[in-house]
Scaffold this motif. Structure first.
Motif, PDB file in Angstrom:
ATOM      1  N   VAL A 146       1.765  19.633   1.490  1.00  0.00           N
ATOM      2  CA  VAL A 146       0.781  18.712   0.914  1.00  0.00           C
ATOM      3  C   VAL A 146       0.393  19.052  -0.516  1.00  0.00           C
ATOM      4  N   THR A 147       0.730  20.258  -0.973  1.00  0.00           N
ATOM      5  CA  THR A 147       0.329  20.611  -2.328  1.00  0.00           C
ATOM      6  C   THR A 147       1.511  20.646  -3.298  1.00  0.00           C
ATOM      7  N   SER A 148       2.724  20.421  -2.780  1.00  0.00           N
ATOM      8  CA  SER A 148       3.914  20.619  -3.625  1.00  0.00           C
ATOM      9  C   SER A 148       3.960  19.708  -4.843  1.00  0.00           C
TER      10      SER A 148
ATOM     11  N   LEU B 219      -3.341  -1.888   0.071  1.00  0.00           N
ATOM     12  CA  LEU B 219      -4.599  -1.819   0.825  1.00  0.00           C
ATOM     13  C   LEU B 219      -5.586  -0.943   0.071  1.00  0.00           C
ATOM     14  N   THR B 220      -6.872  -1.264   0.177  1.00  0.00           N
ATOM     15  CA  THR B 220      -7.873  -0.425  -0.483  1.00  0.00           C
ATOM     16  C   THR B 220      -7.979   0.909   0.254  1.00  0.00           C
ATOM     17  N   VAL B 221      -8.551   1.867  -0.464  1.00  0.00           N
ATOM     18  CA  VAL B 221      -8.804   3.183   0.123  1.00  0.00           C
ATOM     19  C   VAL B 221      -9.645   3.029   1.393  1.00  0.00           C
ATOM     20  N   GLY B 222     -10.669   2.190   1.306  1.00  0.00           N
ATOM     21  CA  GLY B 222     -11.553   1.991   2.464  1.00  0.00           C
ATOM     22  C   GLY B 222     -10.795   1.461   3.670  1.00  0.00           C
ATOM     23  N   GLU B 223      -9.931   0.463   3.449  1.00  0.00           N
ATOM     24  CA  GLU B 223      -9.180  -0.125   4.568  1.00  0.00           C
ATOM     25  C   GLU B 223      -8.289   0.932   5.228  1.00  0.00           C
ATOM     26  N   GLN B 224      -7.672   1.791   4.406  1.00  0.00           N
ATOM     27  CA  GLN B 224      -6.724   2.762   4.965  1.00  0.00           C
ATOM     28  C   GLN B 224      -7.419   3.871   5.743  1.00  0.00           C
ATOM     29  N   VAL B 225      -8.593   4.279   5.247  1.00  0.00           N
ATOM     30  CA  VAL B 225      -9.304   5.350   5.953  1.00  0.00           C
ATOM     31  C   VAL B 225      -9.999   4.788   7.192  1.00  0.00           C
ATOM     32  N   ALA B 226     -10.525   3.566   7.049  1.00  0.00           N
ATOM     33  CA  ALA B 226     -11.255   2.956   8.176  1.00  0.00           C
ATOM     34  C   ALA B 226     -10.316   2.596   9.330  1.00  0.00           C
ATOM     35  N   GLU B 227      -9.053   2.308   8.992  1.00  0.00           N
ATOM     36  CA  GLU B 227      -8.124   1.791  10.002  1.00  0.00           C
ATOM     37  C   GLU B 227      -7.996   2.728  11.211  1.00  0.00           C
ATOM     38  N   GLY B 228      -7.838   4.038  10.928  1.00  0.00           N
ATOM     39  CA  GLY B 228      -7.678   5.001  12.027  1.00  0.00           C
ATOM     40  C   GLY B 228      -8.918   5.065  12.908  1.00  0.00           C
TER      41      GLY B 228
ATOM     42  N   VAL C 116      -7.630  11.389  -0.147  1.00  0.00           N
ATOM     43  CA  VAL C 116      -7.734  10.154   0.653  1.00  0.00           C
ATOM     44  C   VAL C 116      -6.804  10.254   1.863  1.00  0.00           C
ATOM     45  N   ALA C 117      -5.575  10.757   1.637  1.00  0.00           N
ATOM     46  CA  ALA C 117      -4.617  10.877   2.753  1.00  0.00           C
ATOM     47  C   ALA C 117      -5.164  11.836   3.824  1.00  0.00           C
ATOM     48  N   ILE C 118      -5.849  12.887   3.395  1.00  0.00           N
ATOM     49  CA  ILE C 118      -6.448  13.825   4.360  1.00  0.00           C
ATOM     50  C   ILE C 118      -7.583  13.123   5.117  1.00  0.00           C
ATOM     51  N   ALA C 119      -8.404  12.374   4.395  1.00  0.00           N
ATOM     52  CA  ALA C 119      -9.501  11.636   5.052  1.00  0.00           C
ATOM     53  C   ALA C 119      -8.936  10.672   6.093  1.00  0.00           C
ATOM     54  N   ALA C 120      -7.846   9.967   5.731  1.00  0.00           N
ATOM     55  CA  ALA C 120      -7.238   9.020   6.676  1.00  0.00           C
ATOM     56  C   ALA C 120      -6.679   9.773   7.887  1.00  0.00           C
ATOM     57  N   ALA C 121      -6.094  10.950   7.641  1.00  0.00           N
ATOM     58  CA  ALA C 121      -5.479  11.710   8.742  1.00  0.00           C
ATOM     59  C   ALA C 121      -6.516  12.213   9.746  1.00  0.00           C
TER      60      ALA C 121
ATOM     61  N   VAL D 173      -0.379  14.857   7.327  1.00  0.00           N
ATOM     62  CA  VAL D 173      -0.479  14.618   5.885  1.00  0.00           C
ATOM     63  C   VAL D 173       0.836  15.052   5.257  1.00  0.00           C
ATOM     64  N   PHE D 174       1.402  14.203   4.413  1.00  0.00           N
ATOM     65  CA  PHE D 174       2.715  14.457   3.841  1.00  0.00           C
ATOM     66  C   PHE D 174       2.612  14.924   2.389  1.00  0.00           C
ATOM     67  N   GLN D 175       3.776  15.350   1.893  1.00  0.00           N
ATOM     68  CA  GLN D 175       3.852  15.864   0.523  1.00  0.00           C
ATOM     69  C   GLN D 175       3.385  14.825  -0.500  1.00  0.00           C
ATOM     70  N   ASP D 176       3.853  13.590  -0.312  1.00  0.00           N
ATOM     71  CA  ASP D 176       3.636  12.582  -1.339  1.00  0.00           C
ATOM     72  C   ASP D 176       2.615  11.553  -0.860  1.00  0.00           C
ATOM     73  N   PRO D 177       1.358  11.679  -1.314  1.00  0.00           N
ATOM     74  CA  PRO D 177       0.346  10.742  -0.835  1.00  0.00           C
ATOM     75  C   PRO D 177       0.674   9.311  -1.257  1.00  0.00           C
ATOM     76  N   GLY D 178       1.446   9.167  -2.370  1.00  0.00           N
ATOM     77  CA  GLY D 178       1.849   7.834  -2.805  1.00  0.00           C
ATOM     78  C   GLY D 178       2.674   7.152  -1.730  1.00  0.00           C
ATOM     79  N   ALA D 179       3.464   7.934  -1.005  1.00  0.00           N
ATOM     80  CA  ALA D 179       4.316   7.352   0.029  1.00  0.00           C
ATOM     81  C   ALA D 179       3.546   7.099   1.321  1.00  0.00           C
ATOM     82  N   SER D 180       2.531   7.940   1.609  1.00  0.00           N
ATOM     83  CA  SER D 180       1.829   7.752   2.886  1.00  0.00           C
ATOM     84  C   SER D 180       0.696   6.732   2.778  1.00  0.00           C
ATOM     85  N   LEU D 181       0.263   6.422   1.534  1.00  0.00           N
ATOM     86  CA  LEU D 181      -0.786   5.407   1.392  1.00  0.00           C
ATOM     87  C   LEU D 181      -0.138   4.062   1.053  1.00  0.00           C
ATOM     88  N   ASN D 182      -0.710   3.014   1.580  1.00  0.00           N
ATOM     89  CA  ASN D 182      -0.194   1.670   1.324  1.00  0.00           C
ATOM     90  C   ASN D 182      -0.757   1.159  -0.011  1.00  0.00           C
TER      91      ASN D 182
END
Ligand SMILES: Nc1ncnc2c1ncn2[C@@H]1O[C@H](COP(=O)(O)OP(=O)(O)OP(=O)(O)O)[C@@H](O)[C@H]1O
Length: 261
Positions: free
Chosen positions: A170-172, A96-105, A152-157, A84-93
């Motif tokens: 992750v909190t910065s 893509l919907t939230v569901g697609e990104q979490v389900a993908e892994g 969401v980024a944590i859920a995907a990770a 999980v990275f500092q900027d969830p905006g950068a790690s999430l596409n």
């Protein structure tokens, strides 16, 4: 205690960079521990995490070794190891919907069909305490707050049930109240899912509240390693003392609240 990962004389030099970003780091990480990697800006924290995960950019020269005796093979990002990275905006596409990104892994690494992967995604969104997870599956990242995106980024990770979670600053990017919520969530998740946590921060208060041990980095070197409580109460290195003084200057709350040591 099982050793999860060992680095021996680990050094990294980026292409076209002058000084080495990391040099001579020898560190053994125990399975199930919570290790905070702490240091000032440019001290090599992220480089260390990327070297552990095998995620250094092409052209980076690596010295020494990284071994994963408990796994028996290098960790597969997304499967053995969540990041999980500092900027969830950068790690999430963004498209893509939230569901697609979490389900993908879950779909890719656990071999679930998409229906089951979406069911898992919904339960993970609930797991990271997001409201209305069924509705959220269809939302896009820009429709969420920064704290929600980080959840969401944590859920995907953790979608593919990795045994190691690396949380890099992750909190910065979050305000203080949301920071505390995210730290509490990580604390709960690693306890309940029995994950090893590698928590990267420049904040001694966050490190001491969450970690069993703290590793202090300074100018690419590991300068101090010990139980969180000892480092906070009796720091030996100048770098640890400086990070501690920065905390006290800010007048933020008590340093030792949780952590295992
Ligand atoms: N891709 C790269 N190419 C060249 N140099 C890099 C690259 N990434 C990091 N560096 C350099 O390596 C050194 C260590 O950087 P790193 O990001 O590991 O430090 P850090 O402790 O995580 O810093 P911060 O807290 O500011 O994120 C710095 O001097 C940085 O400028």
């Amino acid at each position: 205690m099982t050793t999860l990962c060992t680095t021996t004389g680990l050094g990294v030099r980026y292409r076209h960079a002058g000084a080495a970003a990391l040099s001579g780091v020898c560190l053994a990480i125990d399975a199930g521990e919570r290790l905070a990697i702490i240091g000032g800006s440019g001290s090599g924290k992220s480089t260390f995490a990327r070297a552990l995960a095998g995620l250094l950019p092409a052209g980076a020269a690596v010295d020494g070794t990284v071994a994963w005796p408990a796994l028996g093979h290098p960790p597969r990002p997304g499967r053995d190891l969540g990041f999980v990275f500092q900027d969830p905006g950068a790690s999430l596409n963004p498209v893509l919907t939230v569901g697609e990104q979490v389900a993908e892994g879950a779909q890719r690494h656990l071999g679930l069909d998409w229906k089951r992967a979406f069911e898992r995604a919904e339960s993970l969104l609930a797991r990271v305490r997001l409201p209305e997870p069924a509705r959220l599956l269809r939302a896009f990242p820009h429709q969420l707050s920064g704290g929600q995106r980080q959840r969401v980024a944590i859920a995907a990770a953790i979608a593919a049930k990795p045994s190691v979670l690396i949380a890099d600053e992750v909190t910065s990017a979050l305000d203080q109240a949301v920071q505390a919520e995210i730290v509490a969530l990580l604390d709960e998740l690693v306890r309940e899912e029995a994950m090893t946590l590698i928590f990267i921060t420049h904040d001694m208060a966050l490190a001491s509240g969450l970690a069993d041990r703290i590793a202090v980095f300074d100018r690419g070197e590991l300068v101090e390693l010990g139980p969180a409580r000892r480092i906070v109460t009796a720091p030996e290195s100048a770098a640890a003392r400086l990070l501690l003084a920065a905390h006290i200057d800010l007048g933020t709350p008590s340093l030792v609240t949780g952590g295992g040591a």
